[in-house]
Scaffold this active site. Sequence first.
Site, PDB file in Angstrom:
ATOM      1  CG  HIS A   1      -1.836   1.229   1.537  1.00 30.08           C
ATOM      2  ND1 HIS A   1      -3.317   1.188   1.188  1.00 30.08           N
ATOM      3  CD2 HIS A   1      -1.426   2.347   1.968  1.00 30.08           C
ATOM      4  CE1 HIS A   1      -3.553   2.456   1.610  1.00 30.08           C
ATOM      5  NE2 HIS A   1      -2.428   3.313   2.010  1.00 30.08           N
ATOM      6  CD  GLU A   2       1.927   3.330   3.541  1.00 30.33           C
ATOM      7  OE1 GLU A   2       2.073   4.844   3.284  1.00 30.33           O
ATOM      8  OE2 GLU A   2       0.863   3.275   4.170  1.00 30.33           O
TER       9      GLU A   2
ATOM     10  CG  ASP B   1      -8.529  10.940   6.070  1.00 32.87           C
ATOM     11  OD1 ASP B   1      -7.498  11.237   6.168  1.00 32.87           O
ATOM     12  OD2 ASP B   1      -9.110   9.805   5.617  1.00 32.87           O
TER      13      ASP B   1
ATOM     14  CD  GLU C   1      -4.892   6.143   1.627  1.00 31.23           C
ATOM     15  OE1 GLU C   1      -5.077   5.047   1.785  1.00 31.23           O
ATOM     16  OE2 GLU C   1      -4.073   6.870   1.836  1.00 31.23           O
TER      17      GLU C   1
ATOM     18  CG  HIS D   1       0.175   5.946  -0.845  1.00 34.93           C
ATOM     19  ND1 HIS D   1      -1.033   6.547  -1.191  1.00 34.93           N
ATOM     20  CD2 HIS D   1      -0.193   5.612   0.489  1.00 34.93           C
ATOM     21  CE1 HIS D   1      -1.942   6.507  -0.573  1.00 34.93           C
ATOM     22  NE2 HIS D   1      -1.576   5.742   0.528  1.00 34.93           N
TER      23      HIS D   1
ATOM     24  CG  HIS E   1      -7.261   6.812   5.063  1.00 38.43           C
ATOM     25  ND1 HIS E   1      -6.805   8.233   5.376  1.00 38.43           N
ATOM     26  CD2 HIS E   1      -6.357   5.940   4.681  1.00 38.43           C
ATOM     27  CE1 HIS E   1      -5.404   8.078   5.029  1.00 38.43           C
ATOM     28  NE2 HIS E   1      -5.320   6.587   4.750  1.00 38.43           N
TER      29      HIS E   1
ATOM     30  CE1 TYR F   1      -3.676  10.000   0.297  1.00 42.56           C
ATOM     31  CE2 TYR F   1      -3.255  11.601   2.165  1.00 42.56           C
ATOM     32  CZ  TYR F   1      -3.572  10.407   1.761  1.00 42.56           C
ATOM     33  OH  TYR F   1      -3.709   9.420   2.687  1.00 42.56           O
TER      34      TYR F   1
END
Length: 530
Positions: free
Chosen positions: A370-371, A449, A394, A374, A454, A385
């Site tokens: 996942h990271e 957020d 995301e 990005h 998310h 974002y």
Amino acid sequence: MNKKVITTLVLSSMVASALSMNAGAASDKQVLKNETGHVHNVVGKLGKVSGATADERALKALDKVKGDFGYAQANGHFKVTKSHKDDNGVSHTKLARVIDGIPVFGGEMIVHEKDGNVQGVTGSYKDLAPTAKKASLSSAEAIKKAVASTGFTGELTEEAQAKLVFVPKADKAVLSYEVSVRYMDETPGNWSIFVNAVDGSIVDSFNRVEYANHTLVKAKPGGGTTPTTGTAAVGTGTGVLGDTKTSLNTMLSNGTYYLQDKTKATSVQTYDYANSTSSKTLMSDIDNVWDTSVQRAGVDAHYYAGKVYDYYFNEHNRNSYNNNGATLVSGVHYSRSYNNAFWNGSQMTYGDGDGVTFIALSGAYDVVAHELTHAVTEYTSGLVYQNQSGALNESWSDAMAAVMDSDDWLIGEDVYTPGKAGDALRSMSNPSAYGDPEHMNQFVNTTSDNGGVHTNSGIPNKAFYNFATAIGSRSIAGKVWYTASRDYMTSSTNFSGARAATLQAVAALYGTSSSYYTALQTAWSNVGVN
């Protein structure tokens, strides 16, 4: 987390009809619009353009759709930034919108053409009146104001940079400095801050630190000596969950082994923060058997980073996140009881968790995937974002993580709430199980957020799940999603644009008459994105 749905987005039947057609490979021109009626794609056989290079052809192609998007002419209003030719020989040329030579933030266009035959144009356009033609503020003054606005008073991880842009605000283009401010103190920052170039006010700002978990908890990469020469070695290691990694690529230098993998077209390096937030050292060992409790988080961060690199290289011919061999840097044991993991624009960072909400987050392959996705997104579509584009950012990370770690449709389940079995951060198959929407009639309008990035990611997550399960292949679904991000999405793409982008990608890869194309149409329609 309970979420109050305070708005419902309903897509017009006109948009539904347009998008249900064969985007990207139609015989007639189609103008595709989002739920607010703004054009985001013009597709079909749009005519022939001449030019020796893709750059030259792209500007001429834009003139073919000027009436659809609403601008007078391309020349002087758009500037080519980069071009990519796919396996079918189609050039995807990205252009930035400019006013008086200054780029408009989020104003990209993409021209899709092959041998001068224009197949489509992706992007958005709105008439904007510039608020100024010349800055009254210096870049140095803008940087000072931007840094001050964060409340951070420590040392930045790198020198702040400022560039002039126009920021769209209603029908105005506000001349601003876009200032990048990056730090990793107790609350990490990777800010884009827009400072009015005339009066110094803050026009907009958002933090681009991209977390695995939406709860923002407290968190500078420091020094530490990284050996520049050594011999490749293969060690063994024990991971966070007690499993054994038998092929751990390391490097031997002056009698010491380091978590540095140089067997790939790039270097993979894993550092230890030793529960600090200010310095890190390359993890080392004397016998190449990495089995101590302190080493476990590093073993997994290193091993999984290598696996993610291999996936993108082997499946998509991508050499690291920037496709130019950027070093993959990971840091573990960040701060104390740190319940998160994040990509900060230059490295992955993992906390150990508090033992209740999380254990060491590098222990989950899907969290690492996942990271790093990005990072890939930053260099492909560059999705901003915030709001819907941020939710897509995301979601694309979750989707590609589910392709790589394919045992289930959960995200983060291996490290989340160790005392409770069967739960996770998010579910691709059932987003609502974790309080996230899975249909546009549940869309959450919020300022928290970064606009619910998310939360609302649950909608495109469910679309991906629908598609992958309908065709019986996560691998093919991942190829479509990656191609869409690389070739058919801009930084401001929203959900409606993402549907169009993935349809164009599946058409390019497998054709509009394929069962994949039909399945993808249904997958998006079933989450209310038409």
